[in-house]
Design a protein around this motif. Structure first.
Motif, short mmCIF file in Angstrom:
data_model
loop_
_atom_site.label_atom_id
_atom_site.label_comp_id
_atom_site.label_asym_id
_atom_site.label_seq_id
_atom_site.Cartn_x
_atom_site.Cartn_y
_atom_site.Cartn_z
N UNK A 1 62.32 -72.47 -23.12
CA UNK A 1 62.98 -71.70 -23.55
C UNK A 1 61.68 -70.72 -24.20
N UNK A 2 60.29 -71.43 -25.21
CA UNK A 2 59.67 -70.87 -25.88
C UNK A 2 58.67 -70.40 -24.62
N UNK A 3 58.91 -70.47 -23.78
CA UNK A 3 58.25 -69.59 -22.75
C UNK A 3 58.70 -68.62 -21.96
N UNK A 4 59.40 -68.48 -22.81
CA UNK A 4 60.56 -67.07 -22.19
C UNK A 4 60.15 -66.36 -22.95
N UNK A 5 60.03 -66.76 -24.41
CA UNK A 5 59.40 -65.32 -25.23
C UNK A 5 58.12 -64.75 -24.82
N UNK A 6 57.45 -65.83 -24.29
CA UNK A 6 55.72 -64.60 -23.66
C UNK A 6 56.19 -63.88 -22.51
N UNK A 7 57.32 -63.93 -22.25
CA UNK A 7 57.80 -62.87 -20.54
C UNK A 7 58.11 -61.93 -21.08
N UNK A 8 58.81 -61.94 -22.54
CA UNK A 8 59.37 -61.00 -22.95
C UNK A 8 60.58 -60.94 -22.88
N UNK A 9 61.29 -61.63 -22.94
CA UNK A 9 62.93 -61.91 -23.01
C UNK A 9 62.86 -61.44 -24.24
N UNK A 10 64.67 -60.84 -23.60
CA UNK A 10 64.53 -60.07 -25.01
C UNK A 10 65.40 -60.80 -25.55
N UNK A 11 64.68 -60.71 -27.50
CA UNK A 11 64.69 -61.57 -28.84
C UNK A 11 66.01 -62.00 -28.90
N UNK A 12 67.23 -61.39 -28.02
CA UNK A 12 68.46 -61.53 -28.99
C UNK A 12 68.64 -62.60 -27.68
N UNK A 13 68.02 -62.72 -26.70
CA UNK A 13 69.02 -63.72 -25.49
C UNK A 13 67.99 -65.03 -26.04
N UNK A 14 66.45 -64.60 -26.89
CA UNK A 14 66.50 -65.91 -26.04
C UNK A 14 67.29 -67.17 -27.87
#
Length: 223
Positions: A149-162
């Protein structure tokens, strides 16, 4: 005299194990426990009057007493070894989880397998040890989930989804109710298309560990 001998027994068991535990070598600590059992066996060699001949003929002074003391020594070894192994595994479970992250999981797995082998060879039945063994896989499975999940943040996945993905761990972190791939994809929705190959691999790493209690691939460093 018996008191002095009992103290010697305790020193033989505790000192090597405590040393390896202090120096951060859990696998060696488990081996030291087994080696101590062998040392205790030789300490009790005074129960033999003599050895002779090519067949190593031996005469016992008091067979019944020697047998009783042998069982008592084994029981004492188990009583001492069980909490030591449990405490060692507890340290493995929590040490370096935040500083080294998932990069240390394979080394911890190797140490755990060695401790499991020792516990099994001694036939240990100890509830705190069982708890630590279960905690090992639960904690590290959730660590791999957060790593993905932390890697998803680096891919600019929506903050609410994270946040929703992190909330899953927050709600279930004390359980083995790990999210499936379908559940993760369902939360990501259209954001799933933003995942790169590393992101997809990390999901598979998490799912594989949850199912097989082992790593799918070698993880050499935290990213």
């Amino acid at each position: 005299m018996r008191t002095v001998k009992n103290i010697i027994y305790i020193i033989i068991i505790m000192v090597p194990a405590m040393y390896f535990g202090y120096t951060g070598k859990p696998a060696e600590m488990g081996i030291a426990v087994v080696a101590s059992a062998l040392a205790l066996t030789f300490i009790n060699m005074d129960k033999f009057e003599f050895f002779k001949g090519a067949g190593f003929e031996a005469q016992l002074r008091k067979v019944e007493k020697a047998t009783e003391e042998a069982y008592a020594t084994i029981d004492t070894l188990k009583a001492v070894a069980a909490p030591i192994i449990a405490e060692t595994l507890h340290s493995i479970n929590y040490a370096m989880r935040f500083s080294a992250g998932v990069a240390e999981i394979q080394r911890k797995l190797d140490a755990k397998h060695e401790l499991d082998r020792v516990a099994e060879s001694l036939g240990l039945k100890y509830e705190p040890l069982n708890k630590e063994q279960a905690n090992f896989y639960r904690l590290h499975t959730w660590d791999l989930y957060s790593w993905a999940v932390n890697h998803f943040s680096k891919l600019k996945v929506d903050h609410e989804i994270i946040k929703q993905l992190h909330d899953v761990r927050k709600e279930k972190r004390y359980t083995d109710d790990f999210p499936s791939k379908e559940q993760i994809v369902s939360i990501l929705q259209s954001e799933y298309s933003k995942l790169d190959q590393e992101g997809l691999d990390r999901i598979e790493d998490f799912l594989y560990f949850a199912k097989n209690k082992n790593l799918r691939r070698q993880i050499t460093e935290e990213e």
